[in-house]
Design an enzyme around this catalytic site. Structure first.
Site, PDB file in Angstrom:
ATOM      1  N   HIS A 123       0.827  -1.134  -0.090  1.00  0.00           N
ATOM      2  CA  HIS A 123       0.154  -0.160  -0.100  1.00  0.00           C
ATOM      3  C   HIS A 123       0.873   1.491   0.034  1.00  0.00           C
ATOM      4  CE1 HIS A 123      -3.723   1.866  -0.138  1.00  0.00           C
ATOM      5  NE2 HIS A 123      -4.358   1.661   0.833  1.00  0.00           N
ATOM      6  N   ASP A 172      -2.464   1.795  -4.782  1.00  0.00           N
ATOM      7  CA  ASP A 172      -3.490   2.173  -4.196  1.00  0.00           C
ATOM      8  C   ASP A 172      -4.715   1.110  -4.554  1.00  0.00           C
ATOM      9  OD1 ASP A 172      -4.894   2.878  -6.738  1.00  0.00           O
ATOM     10  OD2 ASP A 172      -3.380   4.344  -6.647  1.00  0.00           O
TER      11      ASP A 172
END
Length: 476
Positions: free
Chosen positions: A446, A450
């Site tokens: 992450h 995204d």
């Protein structure tokens, strides 16, 4: 006395004229044999401590899995000595010298350390030895003269199974002519060599042929439809209760998993799940499976999953990248080296299929068959286990539906595939139909990926699998 005087005197003519009358035929024969015995049976050797050299990847210790030689065996340069296993891969150690094995410093399953002696080899003192090796002078030692054809400057290529077969039959690999790729020695070469030595006649070995696709008029044997549902059966193992705790060191692939998973915990994981309707893909595979078997290849669903992932990575290269330790630079990988997690007796290993972006589905299936065979035998090399850029884990082969896969650094994404289930679904007309459903669970780094990017990639991968004919438009 005459023989002694003959060897000690310097004038051959004087000896011959003075002592020729006392030699009869048997004495001359004895003298000749004694001279040959003394020159061939006595040698002044040196013992070289052949050390375990650095095999790369920062490995400092390995486990000795198998010896290809024993004390008293003669070896040549590039002959295999043993097979060792690190926490990354299995490696075959080859000899640097021509000589005789005098001592094995380790037994099977012992831990050998880089830079420490592996074996002692007696070499000819007149040939010298590399200056960095430790040499121990030994008194003259008698050994039977052994002659063989040597292949200098070329490595003898053969699988561990072939080397074992040669060792069991006391065959020097340097004496066998390999007929495989790059002169690799095959099992048939060993058997043919044995046949020449014993005079036996062996039938010719069948060779794999690529058969063209069947015509429409010809029928393909249909796969059996009524397959009994597989019921998990517990593995029956003898249980021995000793009443005492047992402590074992973490070695081999388990040690690699400890290091990798410890590093993976530093990555903030993002999860995404979806379900895939594989009804059309299941039908397509059933049609292609017999054709692949004719070519000698087992066709599973995994080659389709891998190829679809590669097509998706072309559109979303951020998933085929790596992030440096300082999180300052992202490296986009040119090759799609897609790893496949395998459950083996040695533990979890993740070999990868190299350059999937330029491979066909059949090419991927061939490579997967090779990796699975080597993985089951514990013979995967370092090149097979390193260089991965993206990973798929098929937990469905065991029976799972959902999973939370852990990213393998330095990769940034991984997918876990569940089992294929027949479930009711609605079609476009609102009718209930049987559908082949598989669930997929993605994990992404992450820090650079995204949720929207992961979802778009998953949707593209899903569309390729739900409509496998659409992959033809993007195949290269």
């Amino acid at each position: 006395v005459c023989i002694h005087r003959v060897r000690s005197c310097s004038s051959i003519r004087f000896i011959k004229s003075k002592y020729v009358c006392v030699f009869d035929k048997s004495a001359l024969k004895f003298s000749h044999q004694q001279r040959l015995f003394r020159t061939s049976a006595v040698s002044c050797g040196q013992i070289v401590q052949f050390k375990l050299s650095d095999i790369g990847e920062g490995i400092t210790e390995v486990t000795v899995k198998e010896w290809y030689i024993k004390e008293g065996d003669s070896v040549s340069q590039f002959d295999s000595i043993c097979e060792v296993q690190s926490d990354k891969a299995s490696v075959t150690i080859t000899s640097r010298y021509d000589g005789v094995i005098r001592k094995l410093h380790y037994s099977i399953d012992d831990i050998a350390f880089v830079g420490k002696p592996l074996v002692d080899i007696e070499i000819d003192a007149s040939k010298g030895v590399a200056p960095e090796e430790d040499v121990v002078e030994t008194p003259p030692m008698s050994h039977e003269e052994h002659t063989h054809q040597e292949i200098k400057g070329h490595k003898t290529l053969a699988t561990p199974a072939v080397r074992r077969l040669a060792m069991e039959n006391n065959i020097k690999l340097s004496e066998v002519v390999g007929t495989g790729k790059d002169n690799r020695i095959l099992k048939e070469d060993i058997l043919n060599y044995l046949a020449k030595q014993t005079g036996a006649i062996l039938p010719p070995s069948p060779k794999a042929e690529i058969v063209p696709p069947l015509r429409k008029t010809e029928t393909v044997p249909a796969a059996p439809k009524d397959k009994a549902r597989k019921i998990p059966v517990p593995v029956s193992r003898p249980v021995a209760f000793s009443g005492k705790d047992k402590t074992e060191p973490v070695t081999g692939f388990q040690k690699a998993m400890v290091k990798t998973m410890s590093a993976a915990l530093k990555i903030p994981h993002f999860g995404y799940c979806d379900e895939i309707d594989l009804t059309q893909l299941v039908q397509l595979r059933e049609e292609l499976k017999p054709l692949a078997e004719i070519r000698g290849v087992k066709l599973s669903f995994m080659p389709f999953f891998i190829k679809a992932a590669s097509l998706g990575l072309l559109q979303y290269p951020i998933l085929n990248a790596s992030l440096d330790e300082n999180c300052q630079n992202v490296t986009y990988k040119a090759s799609h080296n897609i790893g496949v997690a395998m459950d083996t007796e040695q533990g979890l290993i993740v070999p990868n299929v190299k350059n999937v972006q330029v491979c066909s589905v059949f090419d991927i299936a061939v490579e997967l068959n090779r990796l699975q065979s080597l993985g089951s035998a514990g013979q995967l090399g370092t090149s097979d286990l390193t260089g991965g850029t993206f990973t798929l884990s098929n937990i469905g082969t065991i029976g799972g539906t959902y999973a939370k896969p852990v990213i393998l650094p330095p990769e940034v994404a991984i997918g876990a595939l569940g089992k294929i289930q027949i479930l009711p679904r609605f079609n476009g007309k609102g009718e209930v139909i049987k559908a082949q459903i598989m669930n997929v669970s993605w994990s992404a780094d992450h820090r650079i990926i995204d949720g929207a990017t992961m979802a778009r990639f998953s949707n593209l991968w899903k569309s390729y699998l739900e409509n496998p004919a659409s992959m033809l438009l993007d195949l290269k």
